[in-house]
Enzyme design. Structure first.
Site, PDB file in Angstrom:
ATOM      1  CD  GLU A  42       4.621   6.228   7.883  1.00  0.00           C
ATOM      2  OE1 GLU A  42       4.272   7.179   7.060  1.00  0.00           O
ATOM      3  OE2 GLU A  42       4.230   6.040   8.956  1.00  0.00           O
ATOM      4  CB  ILE A 102      -0.468  -3.278   3.610  1.00  0.00           C
ATOM      5  CG1 ILE A 102       0.585  -2.503   4.618  1.00  0.00           C
ATOM      6  CG2 ILE A 102      -1.958  -2.795   3.946  1.00  0.00           C
ATOM      7  CD1 ILE A 102       0.600  -1.279   4.688  1.00  0.00           C
ATOM      8  CG  ASN A 140       8.487 -11.309  13.996  1.00  0.00           C
ATOM      9  OD1 ASN A 140       9.661 -11.267  13.698  1.00  0.00           O
ATOM     10  ND2 ASN A 140       7.608 -12.078  13.964  1.00  0.00           N
ATOM     11  N   PRO A 141      11.736  -9.369  15.551  1.00  0.00           N
ATOM     12  CG  PRO A 141      13.531 -10.046  16.763  1.00  0.00           C
ATOM     13  CD  PRO A 141      12.085 -10.351  16.645  1.00  0.00           C
ATOM     14  CE  LYS A 142      12.495 -14.995  10.639  1.00  0.00           C
ATOM     15  NZ  LYS A 142      12.080 -16.539  10.249  1.00  0.00           N
ATOM     16  NE  ARG A 170      10.085  -5.869  24.539  1.00  0.00           N
ATOM     17  CZ  ARG A 170       8.935  -6.087  25.267  1.00  0.00           C
ATOM     18  NH1 ARG A 170       8.324  -5.367  25.853  1.00  0.00           N
ATOM     19  NH2 ARG A 170       8.944  -7.393  25.693  1.00  0.00           N
ATOM     20  N   GLY A 173       0.775  -1.147  -0.021  1.00  0.00           N
ATOM     21  CA  GLY A 173       0.005  -0.153  -0.178  1.00  0.00           C
ATOM     22  C   GLY A 173       0.763   1.311  -0.003  1.00  0.00           C
ATOM     23  CG  PHE A 174       4.387   1.111  -0.130  1.00  0.00           C
ATOM     24  CD1 PHE A 174       5.089   0.588   0.993  1.00  0.00           C
ATOM     25  CD2 PHE A 174       3.937   0.462  -1.267  1.00  0.00           C
ATOM     26  CE1 PHE A 174       5.471  -0.739   0.679  1.00  0.00           C
ATOM     27  CE2 PHE A 174       4.525  -0.996  -1.597  1.00  0.00           C
ATOM     28  CZ  PHE A 174       5.260  -1.467  -0.400  1.00  0.00           C
ATOM     29  N   GLY A 215       6.965   2.357  16.352  1.00  0.00           N
ATOM     30  CA  GLY A 215       6.403   1.994  14.995  1.00  0.00           C
ATOM     31  C   GLY A 215       7.693   1.871  14.186  1.00  0.00           C
TER      32      GLY A 215
END
Ligand code: FES
Ligand code: FES
Lengths: 770, 181
Positions: free
Chosen positions: A737, A484, A664-666, A661, A257-258, A734
């Site tokens: 972006e 997305i 999920n690092p992946k 934090r 989407g972006f 977050g």
């Protein structure tokens, strides 16, 4: 399903609060997506399906004077050719109101096919409905339209003088200042003052926009790749004058989407209109060209950044002004000075945003609106100042790193850009860089290294969730958030598993459907944290309800206990002081004769929703008054520039981020990388070209608009501090972006180091280096 | 209308088609095999990549009527959840996708690419064109996979997944890709 082995852990003596959050778990939708079974909008087949295609205006402004649809109608298989003469009437879009954010939904204010006015070159002026997509497209080419052409303003570069300064509102960033930047500039011993430009860019999500619309009386079902199903639903209910409760929008998988799939664009409205007019289910899959003609992209910008400093590098003045573009029928200005308010400890700051209004397709938000292009100008200027001072660009930044917000002295909720730069410099080998331009080479390749700061302000949005716990120990989380590509369902699976102390395999998450509780938009890097906040609340409530059930039984080891004395783990509740004393949810529910128990945050009622929105908005404003909640990062880039051809190759990349934090690092790493890749595209190749005479986009396809491919890229190394933000639940901020911000500047700075040529206009193509 | 026998994933079907219909549309609209995606319909993105007799082609640039009797494999034919193809598993493990829209094309392309490499087909970055077996370096993979765009930028995960399956890189095989630190 492939699952990471760390989940089959032995029962720990003390249930730890974090088992799943922080682990690099595989995506829950991995098997479906890799096997081609995940259904995107265009994959939906419904009975009695017809297909639609658009006819675009070929003038920038004017009135339709003639429409010849006879040839199109004569094509076998054509069901209808809809124009403003015969299309059903719709209710025009509502005016924008800060009290109802869904009024921001429409990408434009045009009343498609209900008007003879043309507002941009590419506006849909007719829709053909046929029994196959090919027939619809073939017939669309046969529709002949004549226009009375009116003068149009379509040249952004030429419209600079007409730019109007923006007044700040709740939704728009206007002018901000502290001190007297212009006076400070006039007396500063060292000044850099330059103009930077960035071109229009397009999201180019790999999935072109598509809609499937099915009417059943006044009930409407829409499949739509959307970043905001709630907006889509509310907008469509209004436009078609039907009860909101009867409109359902489904969007379980979105092919990227972006920002381009947050608003509702012409294709969506016109598919629903075509279905209304023909009494058939209708699918419209936009061609890549249709997307570029009807879905707004990022505005071009012209920016000025002026920096004044003492000889030791201490900043005295920072001025950042910028002009972006909107369409006469809508569009969103880009706050290019956003990051400049918060990044450097200058005593005199002046930020101003202006817009110029053109007769073109309205612009739309694209990944990190404001900061993505604003950081190009600011972070290039900081590099220019470092060169002027003869100072290392990392050192210059660290010298001006603020302790509090430079504009108004607010605290940062957390900020450790110093640590990001320190770790990055160490890992990248920054110290080996020789400072003067053209001082590093490898054969005919001029080698350069550059840095730039990444910055973004993630938003928080209200979210509603339900959590259902069943006696078999499984958990169902439901929320109309959007997948997305960020791994949203995987992250919430992890959050729920930890909050309830169940294995991740026990958790299922449903999303992307307006029948579910209303979720936040996939935008502003806020979705994961916003949903997690509501989910944590719901899980607390759920545990309280379960405990209440347990305490009714005299035999329960939880009898007489309060929730604060317990820990969730091993599929149940256990005493913190005696971890072997407790019971599983299954035991509690079964004993109580309950098959399941469900809680819901806020309320499904209108009043509940209004209250919840008000509470969320109040919280957001309170937070904004109290602190600046931002994510930051340090990009390190190495380029190689061919000294004969000017070809630029990015040869190394490292981004170190301070994003709170990481759930999920992946998936977080992938998102940060994806932002960097898109930023490299913006730096070196991406440009939506508009013919300034006609306002027509001349490169509406992926063959002419160059997004980065494998061969353009080195391995993108990503690292992050993984320190929780102290002001948010779980410490989340977050990551969606921030990755793209600063990238273009890091590239341009590295190119300058390699070649001695300063490029202030994106993209950095080879003609600009020769 | 033309009649053609399409053999897809081991199953034959006779279909009546307008001769202008692309193989991509025939697969998606007629056979309802929607795993293969349409990203551009003009040969620019690779989302529609399928295998024909083991070679990768862009289904949007192929006319369905020309492919009668050929052995066509789509992503659905490579593996199913529970019985995934090693590349499908590796894409999950190394996070070689985000939104998933380019993924079917990436995986089919990778299968075809590995076969090309095994057969000694050189690429523009192959150092010695005459050599029979060149190692499948990261640069080779990036070059050979450049026809498959990924706007989500999952390129590193794709490289890791391919290297892992090709067994050429110990680092990719043992490292947790996300750790990266
Ligand atoms: S859809 Fe075939 S290459 Fe893009
Ligand atoms: S995973 Fe989204 S385009 Fe590749």
């Amino acid at each position: 399903m492939t699952r990471a082995p760390e989940r089959s852990r032995p029962a720990p003596p003390t249930p730890s609060p974090a088992q799943a959050v922080g682990r690099p778990l595989d995506r829950v939708d991995g098997p479906a997506k890799t096997a081609g079974l995940a259904r995107y909008t265009a994959d939906h087949h419904v009975p009695d399906l017809a297909h639609a295609a658009l006819v675009h205006a070929t003038v920038a402004r004017g009135r339709i004077t003639g429409l010849d649809t006879a040839d199109a109608e004569a094509v076998g298989g054509v069901l209808a050719v809809l124009t403003h003469h015969n299309a059903p009437r719709m209710t025009p879009p509502a005016p924008v109101s800060a009290l109802d954010l869904s009024t921001l939904a429409p990408g434009t204010t045009v009343d498609y096919l209900n008007t003879d006015r043309v507002h941009w070159n590419g506006q849909p002026v007719a829709v053909v409905v046929a029994d196959s997509p090919d027939t619809a497209r073939q017939a669309a080419r046969l529709v002949r339209v004549t226009y009375e052409v009116e003068p149009a303003v379509t040249d952004f570069a030429a419209a600079q003088d007409d730019a109007v300064p923006l007044r700040g509102t709740l939704l728009v960033l206007g002018e901000e200042r502290t001190g007297d930047a212009e006076r400070a500039l006039a007396t500063a011993p060292v000044v850099v003052d330059h103009r930077y430009t960035t071109p229009a860019q397009s999201h180019h999500a790999m999935e072109p926009h598509a809609t499937v619309a099915v009417w059943n009386g006044d009930r409407l079902t829409v499949h739509e790749g959307s970043q905001d199903v709630d907006w889509a639903r509310r907008h469509l209910a209004r436009r078609f004058g039907v009860p909101l409760a009867g409109v359902r929008v489904l969007s379980p998988h979105v092919g990227g989407g972006f920002g381009g799939k947050a608003p509702v664009w012409a294709g969506t409205v016109l598919t629903v209109l075509a279905a209304r007019a023909t009494g058939r289910a209708v699918r419209m899959v936009l061609s890549r060209e249709d997307v570029i003609r009807t879905v707004g992209g990022r505005t071009p910008t012209v920016q000025r950044v002026a920096l004044g400093a003492q000889r030791d590098g201490t900043l005295t003045a920072l001025l950042h002004t910028g002009v972006s573009q909107v369409g006469r029928v809508g569009g969103t200005p880009e706050p290019v000075g956003s990051q400049s308010r918060h990044l450097y400890a200058a005593p005199h700051i002046w930020i101003r945003h202006s817009t110029t209004t053109l007769d073109v397709l309205p612009t739309a938000h694209m990944r990190a609106p404001g900061e993505a292009v604003g950081t190009f100008a600011l972070e290039s200027a900081v590099d220019e100042l470092a060169v002027a001072l003869g100072m290392d660009p990392v050192e210059l930044r660290m010298r001006n790193e603020p302790d509090r917000d430079p504009l108004d002295g607010k605290r940062f909720s957390r900020r450790d850009l110093r640590a990001a730069y320190a770790r990055g410099a160490e890992r990248f080998g920054w110290a080996e860089r020789t400072p003067s331009p053209r001082s590093m080479r490898d054969g005919h390749w001029l080698v350069g290294r550059g840095v730039a700061t990444a910055f973004h302000l993630p938003v928080r949005l209200p979210a509603d969730v339900t959590v259902r716990l069943r006696a078999d120990g499984t958990v169902l989380v439901r929320c109309a958030f959007h997948e997305i590509g960020v791994g949203a369902a995987t992250a919430q699976t992890q959050v729920a598993a930890d909050a309830l102390g169940v294995p991740v395999e026990a958790v299922t998450v449903e999303h992307g459907d307006t029948e579910l509780p209303v979720g936040p938009q996939a935008g502003g890097s806020g979705q994961t944290a916003s949903v997690a906040t509501a989910l944590l609340e719901a899980c607390e409530e759920l545990k309280r309800s379960v405990l209440a059930l347990a305490r009714r039984s005299p035999s329960s080891p939880l009898r007489g206990r309060r929730l604060s004395e317990l820990r969730a783990g091993r599929g149940g509740l256990y005493r913190a002081d005696a971890p072997d004393r407790g019971e599983t949810y299954g035991v509690i529910l079964t004993r109580a004769g309950r098959a399941e128990i469900e809680v819901r945050t806020a309320a499904g009622t209108r009043l509940g929703r209004t209250l919840q929105q008000a509470r969320a908005a109040a919280g957001w404003f309170r937070d904004r008054r109290r602190w600046v909640r931002a994510v930051t990062g340090a990009h390190f880039c190495e380029v190689r520039v061919d000294e004969h051809t000017g070809e630029v190759r990015v040869s190394r990349w490292l981004g170190v981020f301070d994003v709170g934090r990481v759930v999920n690092p992946k998936t977080a790493t992938s998102q940060l990388r994806g932002g960097i890749v898109m930023g490299i595209g913006a730096a070196l190749s991406e440009e939506t070209l508009v013919d300034p005479r006609t306002g027509r986009t001349v490169n509406p396809g992926l063959a002419e608009y160059h997004v980065p491919v494998q061969a353009d890229l080195p391995r993108i190394e990503v690292d992050y501090l993984d320190e929780p933000d102290p002001t948010t639940p779980l410490g989340l901020l977050g990551v969606g972006e921030v990755g793209i911000t600063g990238v273009a500047a890091a590239v341009a700075n590295a190119v300058h180091h390699a070649t001695g040529v300063r490029v202030r206009d994106l993209p950095v193509t080879l003609d600009r280096l020769l | 209308m033309a009649e053609v026998e399409l053999r897809v994933n081991g199953t034959s079907s006779r279909v009546q088609l307008d001769p202008r219909v692309s193989l991509l549309d025939a697969l998606r609209e007629r056979l309802r095999l929607t795993g293969t995606k349409k990203g551009c319909d003009q040969g620019a993105c690779g989302a529609c990549t399928v295998l024909v007799d083991g070679e990768r082609i862009l289904a949007c640039l192929a006319l369905a009527v020309q492919y009668g009797g050929r052995e066509i494999t789509t992503v659905e034919g490579l593996g199913r959840p529970g019985r995934l193809h090693p590349l499908q598993e590796a894409f999950i493990r190394f996070d070689g996708f985000q939104c998933g829209f380019c993924t079917s094309g990436q995986i089919c392309s990778a299968v075809g690419m590995l076969a090309e490499h095994r057969a000694g087909v050189p690429s523009v970055v192959t150092p010695r064109l005459a050599a029979t077996a060149t190692p499948l370096s990261e640069a080779e993979i990036r070059e050979r996979m450049s026809g498959n765009l990924c706007r989500c930028g999952a390129y590193d995960g794709i490289v890791d997944a391919i290297q892992h399956v090709a067994g050429v890189d110990d680092r990719a095989a043992t490292a947790e890709p996300a750790a990266d630190r």
